[in-house]
Design a protein around this motif. Structure first.
Motif, mmCIF file in Angstrom:
data_model
loop_
_atom_site.group_PDB
_atom_site.id
_atom_site.type_symbol
_atom_site.label_atom_id
_atom_site.label_comp_id
_atom_site.label_asym_id
_atom_site.label_seq_id
_atom_site.Cartn_x
_atom_site.Cartn_y
_atom_site.Cartn_z
ATOM 1 N N MET A 302 -22.103 -23.622 -42.847
ATOM 2 C CA MET A 302 -21.013 -22.943 -42.133
ATOM 3 C C MET A 302 -20.310 -22.055 -43.146
ATOM 4 O O MET A 302 -19.793 -22.529 -44.140
ATOM 5 C CB MET A 302 -20.049 -23.960 -41.544
ATOM 6 C CG MET A 302 -20.663 -24.724 -40.402
ATOM 7 S SD MET A 302 -19.441 -25.687 -39.501
ATOM 8 C CE MET A 302 -20.516 -26.621 -38.408
ATOM 9 N N ARG A 303 -20.319 -20.757 -42.845
ATOM 10 C CA ARG A 303 -19.816 -19.790 -43.812
ATOM 11 C C ARG A 303 -18.442 -19.283 -43.419
ATOM 12 O O ARG A 303 -17.915 -19.633 -42.361
ATOM 13 C CB ARG A 303 -20.809 -18.628 -43.940
ATOM 14 C CG ARG A 303 -22.186 -19.093 -44.431
ATOM 15 C CD ARG A 303 -23.156 -17.948 -44.580
ATOM 16 N NE ARG A 303 -24.531 -18.400 -44.703
ATOM 17 C CZ ARG A 303 -25.123 -18.710 -45.863
ATOM 18 N NH1 ARG A 303 -24.469 -18.613 -46.989
ATOM 19 N NH2 ARG A 303 -26.371 -19.120 -45.877
ATOM 20 N N GLU A 304 -17.899 -18.417 -44.271
ATOM 21 C CA GLU A 304 -16.576 -17.829 -44.056
ATOM 22 C C GLU A 304 -16.468 -17.284 -42.631
ATOM 23 O O GLU A 304 -17.365 -16.576 -42.165
ATOM 24 C CB GLU A 304 -16.377 -16.699 -45.062
ATOM 25 C CG GLU A 304 -15.000 -16.071 -45.001
ATOM 26 C CD GLU A 304 -14.799 -15.062 -46.129
ATOM 27 O OE1 GLU A 304 -15.748 -14.792 -46.890
ATOM 28 O OE2 GLU A 304 -13.664 -14.556 -46.246
ATOM 29 N N GLY A 305 -15.365 -17.620 -41.938
ATOM 30 C CA GLY A 305 -15.126 -17.074 -40.615
ATOM 31 C C GLY A 305 -15.448 -18.031 -39.478
ATOM 32 O O GLY A 305 -15.032 -17.792 -38.340
ATOM 33 N N VAL A 306 -16.165 -19.119 -39.765
ATOM 34 C CA VAL A 306 -16.485 -20.092 -38.706
ATOM 35 C C VAL A 306 -15.178 -20.752 -38.235
ATOM 36 O O VAL A 306 -14.400 -21.253 -39.053
ATOM 37 C CB VAL A 306 -17.485 -21.153 -39.223
ATOM 38 C CG1 VAL A 306 -17.571 -22.338 -38.268
ATOM 39 C CG2 VAL A 306 -18.856 -20.520 -39.429
ATOM 40 N N ALA A 307 -14.937 -20.727 -36.911
ATOM 41 C CA ALA A 307 -13.711 -21.311 -36.360
ATOM 42 C C ALA A 307 -13.864 -22.819 -36.224
ATOM 43 O O ALA A 307 -14.945 -23.318 -35.909
ATOM 44 C CB ALA A 307 -13.399 -20.684 -35.006
ATOM 45 N N ILE A 308 -12.769 -23.530 -36.474
ATOM 46 C CA ILE A 308 -12.769 -24.998 -36.453
ATOM 47 C C ILE A 308 -11.931 -25.474 -35.263
ATOM 48 O O ILE A 308 -10.776 -25.043 -35.091
ATOM 49 C CB ILE A 308 -12.185 -25.565 -37.763
ATOM 50 C CG1 ILE A 308 -12.988 -25.081 -38.982
ATOM 51 C CG2 ILE A 308 -12.136 -27.095 -37.721
ATOM 52 C CD1 ILE A 308 -14.418 -25.564 -39.032
ATOM 53 N N PHE A 309 -12.519 -26.361 -34.449
ATOM 54 C CA PHE A 309 -11.871 -26.861 -33.234
ATOM 55 C C PHE A 309 -11.659 -28.371 -33.326
ATOM 56 O O PHE A 309 -12.412 -29.063 -34.012
ATOM 57 C CB PHE A 309 -12.749 -26.542 -32.011
ATOM 58 C CG PHE A 309 -12.822 -25.076 -31.701
ATOM 59 C CD1 PHE A 309 -11.968 -24.503 -30.770
ATOM 60 C CD2 PHE A 309 -13.733 -24.257 -32.358
ATOM 61 C CE1 PHE A 309 -12.030 -23.140 -30.488
ATOM 62 C CE2 PHE A 309 -13.793 -22.893 -32.092
ATOM 63 C CZ PHE A 309 -12.941 -22.339 -31.150
ATOM 64 N N PRO A 310 -10.666 -28.890 -32.587
ATOM 65 C CA PRO A 310 -10.423 -30.329 -32.608
ATOM 66 C C PRO A 310 -11.387 -31.106 -31.721
ATOM 67 O O PRO A 310 -11.513 -32.318 -31.864
ATOM 68 C CB PRO A 310 -8.988 -30.461 -32.096
ATOM 69 C CG PRO A 310 -8.743 -29.233 -31.293
ATOM 70 C CD PRO A 310 -9.618 -28.158 -31.857
ATOM 71 N N ASP A 311 -12.034 -30.410 -30.800
ATOM 72 C CA ASP A 311 -12.896 -31.095 -29.829
ATOM 73 C C ASP A 311 -14.249 -30.403 -29.725
ATOM 74 O O ASP A 311 -14.396 -29.247 -30.114
ATOM 75 C CB ASP A 311 -12.239 -31.077 -28.440
ATOM 76 C CG ASP A 311 -10.917 -31.806 -28.453
ATOM 77 O OD1 ASP A 311 -10.925 -33.019 -28.745
ATOM 78 O OD2 ASP A 311 -9.875 -31.150 -28.228
ATOM 79 N N ALA A 312 -15.189 -31.137 -29.152
ATOM 80 C CA ALA A 312 -16.543 -30.609 -28.991
ATOM 81 C C ALA A 312 -16.599 -29.492 -27.960
ATOM 82 O O ALA A 312 -17.517 -28.679 -27.966
ATOM 83 C CB ALA A 312 -17.496 -31.737 -28.610
ATOM 84 N N GLU A 313 -15.620 -29.488 -27.050
ATOM 85 C CA GLU A 313 -15.581 -28.439 -26.019
ATOM 86 C C GLU A 313 -14.141 -28.057 -25.748
ATOM 87 O O GLU A 313 -13.249 -28.904 -25.791
ATOM 88 C CB GLU A 313 -16.196 -28.956 -24.707
ATOM 89 C CG GLU A 313 -17.706 -28.984 -24.704
ATOM 90 C CD GLU A 313 -18.236 -29.618 -23.429
ATOM 91 O OE1 GLU A 313 -17.712 -29.288 -22.349
ATOM 92 O OE2 GLU A 313 -19.149 -30.453 -23.545
#
Lengths: 375, 119
Positions: A302-313
């Motif tokens: 996972m490179r620079e810019g990948v968004a991180i979410f708290p949930d799978a959906e």
């Protein structure tokens, strides 16, 4: 527009088979024949020689001829405690702005009658402007007649000490100015790989000879910018322009240790640096987001810019990757980035969105790999 | 063997076409650390992104060279993506596809054309 600047050791890189790429206004060796993976592993197993002559070298002097006076003046631009920095020692610092963000990160060395700074290549002009505008009564001199080499890894001490015996007695973050073949070297025991090692500023007249002499020592190989990046990523070291920027505070970045005790609430010289209200408040109350390590499950980097979410959906993003890639020494992908403070505890499971799919990542402490500094 | 301008090689194997990347491409990409392959039985159109290659430097897409159906993928790449660097035109193949028209292979570059292409 002018093309990228050429390194003083350009001819040597050519002979060593480097692949050159433009970086921060310079033509830099990104890798040699073995490639990034092997160069990375070689540095951890033996020693790597890096040409980092693109970085800015700057001298700060006052009329008094006392480094402490230059240090006191420089404290107006950085939250580090520099007044207490002893002669012969170097300290990490960040230039902050009025909003409490970071303008650059740098090393500051006390050399008795003056200070020696090393700053990022892409920020040299901005930093010089900052220093000239912000430091009344301090002479600011960029160093134009020196190259900068780094020798890093378990075989670095033996390699450098064979040329400069005094290097062996230095500890992490010591600085010294030993002579080699009639040239004065400016040596610090530090680096950007998580390994024990040294950075050596050398007059241009002796730069190629020094690089060749180091490469002739057992275990020393030339290492490019590509491996330098994966080495510093494993070591959890932030890169300006990626993991640090003008909106990010040193507290968010996990660099609160670089804010000297004397500069904090209740200290001898509280505040007095740009952005102090925000930075002191974040030290007391915690920042809204934090720089963390992220371990992606599986093999996909996972490179620079990948968004991180708290949930799978669904849901809103709570963070972003700022540096990421494959970690050769760990044989797995690793990343670092910023996440909202509520999600920043080690062990927290989050989800990185990669090519439209969310894949699990685990928040983990930095560094990914323990450093081997000689303290 | 035939070649695309995107540095893929195509090899007819019975009524299937085997697809991989050339030695030149593998060298340019550097050490490959992850390959994401399509699902077998996926129906693809020419130009679809069907494979993602992650090297130590960056991610790159591999496009379907022809219309058709993916019938087999190289599962060995999941465990050992470095096969693409070690043997790009052999063990490092990506997938086999059934194409609508094998004669379409003739439209691609042959070895001499490709050598000129990478010059």
């Amino acid at each position: 527009m002018a093309g990228p600047r050429e390194l003083p050791l350009k001819a040597l890189h050519g002979r060593l088979g480097a692949r050159m790429v433009p970086f921060a206004g310079w033509e830099m060796p990104v890798q040699y024949a073995p490639g990034v993976l092997r160069e990375h592993l070689h540095t951890r197993a033996a020693a790597g020689l890096f040409d980092v002559s693109h970085m800015g070298q700057v001298l700060l002097r006052t009329a008094s001829g006392q480094a402490t006076d230059a240090a006191r003046a420089l404290e107006a631009l950085v939250p580090a405690d520099l007044v207490s920095l002893p002669e012969g020692r170097q300290r990490y610092a960040v230039f902050t702005n009025a909003a409490g963000g970071i303008e650059d990160d740098l090393m500051v060395a006390n050399r008795g009658d003056h200070l020696f700074l090393i700053v990022n290549a892409a920020r040299v002009e901005a930093d010089l402007a900052l220093l000239r505008a912000g430091l009344a009564g301090v002479g600011v001199t960029p160093v134009a007649d020196r190259a900068l080499l780094a020798i890093q890894g378990p075989a670095a001490e033996a390699a450098l000490a064979a040329l400069v015996p005094a290097a062996a007695a230095m500890r992490f973050m010591d600085v010294a100015r030993p002579a080699w073949q009639g040239a004065e070297l400016w040596v610090s025991r530090s680096g950007y790989t998580g390994e024990d090692g040294f950075e050596v500023s050398v007059p241009l007249s002796h730069a190629e000879a020094l690089a060749e002499a180091l490469l002739a020592r057992p275990g020393v190989a030339p290492i490019g910018l590509g491996a330098r990046d994966s080495l510093r990523l494993e070591a959890g070291l932030p890169l300006y322009g990626h993991d640090l920027d003008a909106a990010t505070s040193p507290v968010e970045a996990g660099l609160d240790w670089s804010v000297g005790r004397a500069r904090r609430d209740g200290g001898a010289r509280t505040g007095g640096f740009p952005g102090a209200p925000r930075i002191l408040a974040e030290l007391a109350e915690g920042p809204v987001r934090r720089r963390v390590g992220l371990l992606p499950e599986g093999r996909a980097p996972m490179r620079e810019g990948v968004a991180i979410f708290p949930d799978a959906e669904g849901g809103e993003a709570v963070g972003t990757v700022t540096s990421g890639g494959f970690a050769p020494s760990l044989d797995r992908p690793v990343a670092m980035g910023y996440v909202a403070a509520a999600f920043a505890a080690p062990g927290q499971t989050l989800w990185g969105e990669l090519r439209g799919r969310r894949l699990p990542v685990t928040v983990t402490p930095l560094p990914f790999r323990p450093s081997t500094y000689k303290r | 063997m035939k070649y695309t301008e995107d540095h893929e090689w195509l090899r007819a194997e019975g009524d299937l076409v085997v697809v991989g990347i050339t030695e030149y491409a593998a060298k340019e990409l550097g050490d490959i650390v992850f390959v994401e392959l399509p699902e077998p039985e996926a129906v693809v159109a020419k130009g679809d992104e069907v494979v993602v290659i992650e090297s130590v430097k960056a991610a790159s897409d591999i496009l379907a060279p022809l219309d058709g159906e993916i019938v087999e993928v190289n599962e060995a790449l999941a465990k050992n993506p470095g096969l693409v660097n070690e043997d790009p035109t052999g063990e490092g193949w990506f997938f086999k596809m059934r194409v609508d028209d094998l004669a379409a292979l003739d439209d691609f570059m042959d070895e001499d054309d490709y050598a000129e292409h990478i010059g």
